[in-house]
Design a protein around this motif. Structure first.
Motif, short mmCIF file in Angstrom:
data_model
loop_
_atom_site.label_atom_id
_atom_site.label_comp_id
_atom_site.label_asym_id
_atom_site.label_seq_id
_atom_site.Cartn_x
_atom_site.Cartn_y
_atom_site.Cartn_z
N SER A 234 0.85 -1.18 -0.07
CA SER A 234 -0.11 -0.12 0.03
C SER A 234 0.72 1.38 0.03
O SER A 234 0.48 2.21 -0.53
N SER A 235 2.13 1.25 0.77
CA SER A 235 2.89 2.37 0.70
C SER A 235 3.78 2.69 -0.68
O SER A 235 4.22 3.72 -0.65
N LEU A 236 3.80 1.70 -1.24
CA LEU A 236 4.44 1.71 -2.55
C LEU A 236 3.54 1.69 -3.98
O LEU A 236 3.97 2.17 -4.99
N SER A 237 2.40 1.35 -3.81
CA SER A 237 1.33 1.20 -5.07
C SER A 237 0.72 2.39 -5.29
O SER A 237 -0.02 2.74 -3.95
N ARG A 238 0.36 2.70 -6.36
CA ARG A 238 -0.56 3.76 -6.52
C ARG A 238 -1.99 3.25 -7.12
O ARG A 238 -2.84 3.87 -7.58
N HIS A 239 -1.95 1.83 -7.44
CA HIS A 239 -3.19 0.91 -7.95
C HIS A 239 -4.23 0.94 -6.89
O HIS A 239 -4.14 0.07 -6.30
N ARG A 240 -5.21 1.59 -6.64
CA ARG A 240 -6.24 1.30 -5.77
C ARG A 240 -7.07 0.28 -5.97
O ARG A 240 -7.28 -0.35 -4.90
N GLY A 241 -7.34 -0.19 -7.10
CA GLY A 241 -8.01 -1.32 -7.41
C GLY A 241 -7.32 -2.38 -6.78
O GLY A 241 -7.82 -3.34 -6.24
N LEU A 242 -6.08 -2.50 -7.30
CA LEU A 242 -5.28 -3.65 -6.60
C LEU A 242 -5.15 -3.89 -5.21
O LEU A 242 -5.42 -4.90 -4.49
#
Length: 369
Positions: free
Chosen positions: A80-88
């Motif tokens: 969550s701290s590294l990804s921008r993909h909200r759906g993922l």
């Protein structure tokens, strides 16, 4: 997340150690499958920075077959701290919640058990999955905000540097114009007067002193030429001087020029200040050139207004003796032309039929827009 003062390898080691402690407290060491899944999830945390999604997938088996969930939650937080993909992130959180909620093995699952107290368990599981996701997103936003603030600070420092350089360039241009318009004007006058004294001097001592003054004046003009060239290299637009001359100073300029000159002007007092300065500087430069290139010549200065145009004409006769070899930076007429163009006017110059020279400045009677 990289905590200040804590090296990333040490933090990863601490997380692995906490996952092993969670395994020791929640996993029956006699169950080989459960222990293997728990150890896989714990040591998979070493990959969380480079492969966050893979790390999360590798930690899911320990949540499925054991009650040790620390490794999975840590991996979910990192993702969550590294990804921008909200759906993922939503999908990963729901996957964790479902796996943690369902009993193992799934063959023991009964539909009736999903209601009642287990609904509270499901809500608790969803909240547990949402916590690391929200925390990771908060940390990501904080990190990006810190980077943006650092970029803004750097941009402001760069802007302050450019402003300081711009101010310095304007000061250099102002100093260059002052040196050319004022200092070189006076020094060249000294050189001309010394040359005249050297020719007309009655005794050898006077001639020698006049020659020394002339020689030093010429050297000073040469040094000024180099200094003005360096200062003009800043590329800044020339600035005005303070205090600024006006048309009221024209007669004093002509009388102190050391040239036999006539001044004819009929301009009123309400001429814009910028136009007055342009006329003054033009006459000053023209008289300087007469002293340099036409010794003994007579000059006529006419400043008149007609049909909304102020016309300044400086005409000199042919020289009566050879010109002195004074240095010149060739910036005088260029500066006058630039000033005239800024005011919406024109300037022209050229020889006259009788061997003299004429300089003509035409400016609108009002300030240029």
């Amino acid at each position: 997340m990289k905590y200040q003062g804590v090296p990333p390898p040490l933090l990863d080691a601490v997380l692995v150690l906490l996952a092993l402690v969670d395994t020791w407290g929640n996993v029956d060491l006699g169950q080989e499958l459960a222990v293997a899944c728990a150890l896989l999830g714990a040591f998979a945390l070493l990959l969380r920075r480079r492969l966050p999604l893979t790390t999360f997938v590798l930690t899911l088996p320990t949540t499925l077959v054991t009650d040790a969930v620390f490794a999975t939650l840590a991996a979910l937080y990192t993702l969550s701290s590294l990804s921008r993909h909200r759906g993922l992130l939503v999908g990963c959180a729901l996957t964790y919640s479902i796996i943690d909620f369902l009993p193992w093995p799934w063959s023991t699952l009964r539909v009736g058990e999903l209601a009642g107290p287990n609904l509270v368990h499901l809500i608790y599981t969803l909240g547990t999955a949402a916590a690391p996701v929200f925390l990771g997103q908060l940390v990501q936003a904080h990190r990006e905000l810190s980077l943006r603030l650092a970029e803004i600070t750097k941009a402001r420092e760069h802007e302050r540097l450019l402003t300081a350089q711009s101010v310095l360039a304007k000061e250099r241009a102002q100093l260059a114009r002052e040196m050319h318009d004022v200092v070189s004007h006076q020094v060249s006058l000294i050189a001309v007067q010394a040359g005249a004294l050297q020719v007309a001097g009655g005794d050898a001592e006077t001639k020698e002193a006049a020659a020394t003054i002339r020689r030093l004046s010429v050297q000073t003009l040469d040094e000024l030429r180099h200094m003005v060239s360096v200062l003009r290299a800043s590329g800044s637009r020339p600035t005005e001087l303070t205090p600024q001359p006006s048309l009221a100073d024209l007669r004093t300029l002509v009388e102190g020029s050391g040239i036999d000159a006539d001044l004819v002007t009929d301009l009123p007092d309400n001429v814009p200040a910028t136009v007055q300065r342009a006329v003054y500087r033009t006459v000053q430069e023209a008289l300087t050139n007469v002293r340099k290139h036409a010794p003994g010549a007579r000059a006529t200065i006419q400043v008149r207004r007609a049909d909304g145009t102020i016309r300044t004409t400086v005409t000199n006769t042919a020289p009566v003796r050879p010109a002195l070899p004074l240095p010149s930076a060739h910036h005088g007429l260029i500066g006058l032309r630039q000033r005239a163009e800024l005011l919406g006017g024109t300037i022209s110059s050229g020889p006259t039929p009788d061997g003299g020279y004429e300089l003509l400045l035409e400016l609108p009677a009002t300030d240029a827009p």
